[in-house]
Scaffold this active site. Structure first.
Site, mmCIF file in Angstrom:
data_model
loop_
_atom_site.group_PDB
_atom_site.id
_atom_site.type_symbol
_atom_site.label_atom_id
_atom_site.label_comp_id
_atom_site.label_asym_id
_atom_site.label_seq_id
_atom_site.Cartn_x
_atom_site.Cartn_y
_atom_site.Cartn_z
ATOM 1 N N GLU A 1 33.291 28.162 16.977
ATOM 2 C CA GLU A 1 32.662 28.910 17.995
ATOM 3 C C GLU A 1 32.155 30.213 17.356
ATOM 4 O OE1 GLU A 1 31.963 27.716 20.726
ATOM 5 O OE2 GLU A 1 33.257 26.237 20.899
ATOM 6 N N CYS B 1 30.385 37.937 21.924
ATOM 7 C CA CYS B 1 29.627 36.716 21.060
ATOM 8 C C CYS B 1 28.469 36.486 21.863
ATOM 9 C CB CYS B 1 30.316 35.720 20.580
ATOM 10 S SG CYS B 1 31.444 34.624 21.991
#
Length: 481
Positions: A226, A260
């Protein structure tokens, strides 16, 4: 529960040996009991929920200390509440996901039966970043426990206070052979990446992700990555810029942009920057009338990250960008390591701020004439973790979605997809590989084992050599055509 050995005071070499010992302990425990029932898995999730609720104030305060100032409300709403909702979702659905999936068997193999069983993988290694230390450690753990796995969690060294609290909390809920927390940085992190897990989940930067994947490859450990990247925003001329500004202000300034999937840069229709700036300024001033001592406005995590952001701003200014800082009371923020919400116009692609993920409350703006030009620009760069498009016309949104790639496509919303239980989360290309959350989280951390069962009647004996029987001619005429 068995208490875990505290890891924070150990040397890297001793901790390396201890990690290997914990891994062997967990693998042995898994092999001893490799298929926990749905009831047992739901009980484990219930224990996790109970301990997170019990320690919520200590967790939020520890993260606040790690940041210097991290909004307590942001931690409880954005991290704790999301974890509790995930637990509820997995507890409700995992029984159904565990059921074998019946599959079709070809005609010449009848009357055999086939199905897929979903087995736990074994031991999952979880590497957690500092920006959402609770959500990004507990989110993967929830998936791992729901799928029947054991887990070792590596906490970022930048989250040292949180690491101590969560290590203590989880040791109260689980024996070390089921869930273990590892604290420390540097050599500890490197050693953790080299452990022979059955699967690893890493959340962090693209560059570190490459290192983690290389280390995992030594033991052929599959990895869910990720990562981050630059998530763009594209605004259609038809949409009300006040709506866009309000939604972007929330998404860009939550956790001071240290997210993110935060909107990284945006494209506005030509001539619309001034109007958007005014709306954005008003939204920011309503949410954050002051910044310096405002507990709701989060600090940058450490000096390294703060100086990195200042370097981006200085480079952009030197190359001709116009910086609009929104600091309602014109406070000096350097002593509290806070960066005021800042918009940049006259931005060019060769500026550092357009080459690197920003990870801060700074939003570059570029203008466009044709949407196809923006699509070409986005497609020429690494595939982002998210792409956000603002337009209430579904046909135009579909046009943009079909011609671009990203981990997520958000229409008229940013950031909040991460908290949606039934949506998979993950990137594509440079922004990552593999998914968790939703059913994908359960299946990503399960082994899809095919099973085929033949009855006493062995039908294949009728087509064994020699291949000159009537059945072979029938196969040729009916099936091989």
């Amino acid at each position: 529960m068995n208490s875990q050995t505290k890891t924070t005071s150990m040397t890297p070499h001793a901790l390396d040996s201890q990690m290997q010992g914990i891994l062997e302990q967990q693998k042995f425990a898994y092999q001893r009991y490799p298929m926990p029932t749905a009831k047992e898995r739901i009980d484990r999730l219930a224990r996790l929920k109970k301990i997170l609720v019990k320690y919520q104030d200590q967790i939020a305060e520890a993260i606040n200390q790690d940041y210097g100032n991290r909004s307590i409300a942001e931690t409880k709403i954005g991290e704790l509440l999301t974890c509790l909702e995930h637990i509820k979702y997995y507890s409700k659905n995992l029984t159904g996901w565990m059921k074998p999936s019946k599959r079709h068997i070809g005609i010449i193999h009848q009357p055999a039966k086939g199905w897929v069983q979903y087995q736990p993988l074994g031991v999952v290694g979880i590497i957690t970043p500092w920006n959402y230390p609770l959500l990004l450690s507990m989110g993967p753990l929830i998936c791992a426990l729901a799928a029947g796995n054991h887990a070792m969690i590596k906490i970022s060294s930048a989250s040292a206070n949180f690491g101590r609290v969560i290590e203590n909390a989880l040791s109260e809920a689980f024996p070390q052979e089921l869930v273990a927390v590892i604290n420390g940085g540097g050599a500890v992190s490197d050693a953790f990446c080299h452990l022979a897990f059955d699967k690893m989940i890493f959340t962090g930067s693209t560059n570190v992700g490459k290192t983690v994947m290389a280390a995992a490859a030594e033991n052929l450990v599959p990895v869910i990555l990720e990562l981050g990247g630059k998530s763009p925003v594209l605004v259609h001329p038809s949409i009300d810029l006040h709506d866009v500004a309000q939604r972007l202000a929330v998404g860009k300034l939550w956790n001071a942009g240290q997210t993110c999937v935060a909107p990284d840069y945006m494209f506005l229709p030509k001539g619309k920057t001034a109007e958007f700036t005014e709306h954005f300024r008003n939204c920011v001033q309503q949410m954050y009338p002051s910044i310096q001592n405002n507990p709701d406005y989060t600090s940058i995590i450490n000096d390294k990250q703060y100086n990195r952001l200042q370097g981006y701003l200085e480079d952009a200014r030197n190359q001709g960008a116009t910086l609009t800082e929104i600091n309602p009371k014109h406070e000096d923020l350097s002593g509290v390591r806070k960066v005021a919400p800042t918009l940049l116009s006259n931005v060019t692609p060769d500026m550092d701020i357009m080459k690197n993920e920003i990870f801060g409350p700074v939003l570059p703006i570029m203008e466009y004439d044709q949407i196809d030009d923006v699509i070409d620009f986005i497609n020429s760069r690494p595939r982002p973790l998210a792409l956000y498009y603002f337009d209430f016309d579904q046909a135009r949104a579909d046009y943009v979605a079909q011609r671009t790639h990203s981990g997520h496509f958000g229409q008229n919303t940013v950031l909040t997809h991460v908290a949606q239980d039934d949506l998979p989360f993950g990137g594509v290309g440079a922004s990552g590989m593999g998914k968790y959350h939703g059913p994908e989280g359960f299946f990503s951390l399960s082994h899809e084992r095919s099973v085929m069962s033949n009855p006493k009647l062995y039908s294949l004996k009728f087509i064994l050599p020699p291949f000159n029987k009537p059945i072979h001619k029938l196969i040729s005429k009916t099936l091989l055509r």
